[in-house]
Design a protein around this motif. Sequence first.
Motif, PDB file in Angstrom:
ATOM      1  N   SER A 273       0.835  -1.208   0.000  1.00 47.27           N
ATOM      2  CA  SER A 273       0.000   0.000   0.000  1.00 47.27           C
ATOM      3  C   SER A 273       0.863   1.249   0.000  1.00 47.27           C
ATOM      4  O   SER A 273       0.554   2.237  -0.691  1.00 47.27           O
ATOM      5  N   SER A 274       1.943   1.223   0.774  1.00 47.60           N
ATOM      6  CA  SER A 274       2.856   2.378   0.807  1.00 47.60           C
ATOM      7  C   SER A 274       3.507   2.596  -0.552  1.00 47.60           C
ATOM      8  O   SER A 274       3.682   3.744  -0.998  1.00 47.60           O
ATOM      9  N   LEU A 275       3.852   1.502  -1.215  1.00 45.21           N
ATOM     10  CA  LEU A 275       4.480   1.612  -2.533  1.00 45.21           C
ATOM     11  C   LEU A 275       3.509   2.199  -3.552  1.00 45.21           C
ATOM     12  O   LEU A 275       3.909   2.963  -4.440  1.00 45.21           O
ATOM     13  N   ILE A 276       2.234   1.851  -3.440  1.00 43.62           N
ATOM     14  CA  ILE A 276       1.228   2.394  -4.353  1.00 43.62           C
ATOM     15  C   ILE A 276       1.098   3.904  -4.157  1.00 43.62           C
ATOM     16  O   ILE A 276       0.972   4.669  -5.118  1.00 43.62           O
ATOM     17  N   VAL A 277       1.137   4.350  -2.874  1.00 42.73           N
ATOM     18  CA  VAL A 277       1.071   5.788  -2.595  1.00 42.73           C
ATOM     19  C   VAL A 277       2.278   6.503  -3.208  1.00 42.73           C
ATOM     20  O   VAL A 277       2.142   7.569  -3.834  1.00 42.73           O
TER      21      VAL A 277
END
Length: 292
Positions: free
Chosen positions: A61-65
């Motif tokens: 999820s952090s990588l998507i942000v």
Amino acid sequence: MIDFKNKILHNDALKAKLHEIIFGTDTPMGRAFDVVLIAAIAMSVVLTIFQTFIEITWLRSSLIVLEIVFTVFFTLEYILRIYCSPEPKKYIFSFFGIVDLVSILPVYLGFIYTGARFMIVIRAFRLVRVFRVFKLFNFLNEGNMLLRSMQKSAKKIMVFFLFVFIVNICLGTIMYMVESYAGNPAFNNIPNGIYWSIVTMTTVGYGDITPISTLGKFISACVMLFGYTIIAVPTGIVTATMADENRKIQARRRGKNVHICPRCGFEEYDKEANFCRRCGAMMSDDNTLDKL
């Protein structure tokens, strides 16, 4: 609305300043922008690589942000390039303009079609901007010499490639006859034999198709040895051409009158030579390095 157009859309001073920063590499601000841009591209590529194998939910999820943040940054950069470019259409349809556009589209298309997000790997092509930033092909003599050598060697390499291709077809056909007679199911058609020949001759050796007969193994050993002898041929052709180009450059720097054989192209550095040492053709004063 009129004030906005005059202050922003038609502000020539602002466009000139942005053009100097975004497209220029000879000013401190331009170099700083290029460094930041290359760092952002490198981090976005690393980010894309991590997204392909990391299974931790919260980290994904952090990588998507972060991916969205980079996409917004590259989108703004793309819009600013169009805004400050003297010829926007020329940039949009240029190689770098197309790469810039294609690298940001997958994220936006991903909101509509999930499968489009896999196209984010195209962002890796933005790394070719390194060549623009450092201007390798415009200012480095070595790069120009390499390009000229490859161009001059193209015909020789193509002839060599055609020869190797024909040899692989012949070997693949022979192995098909030998191994199919021995009952090897892997060689059930000639294309499989050609595939085996190419893999073996290039010393890749996947091992997915292997001979089982004694004659087939003997042919394989011969193909492997033959492969070692031909791998260096294209490299040798380009290297020899590069050496010739380097001799021409050195001769120009020394101011020598180098004669070029009109028949075989051999370079003769002896001013008194009347005949070519390679093919025996008569050397003419008109065929000098400065005139070719």
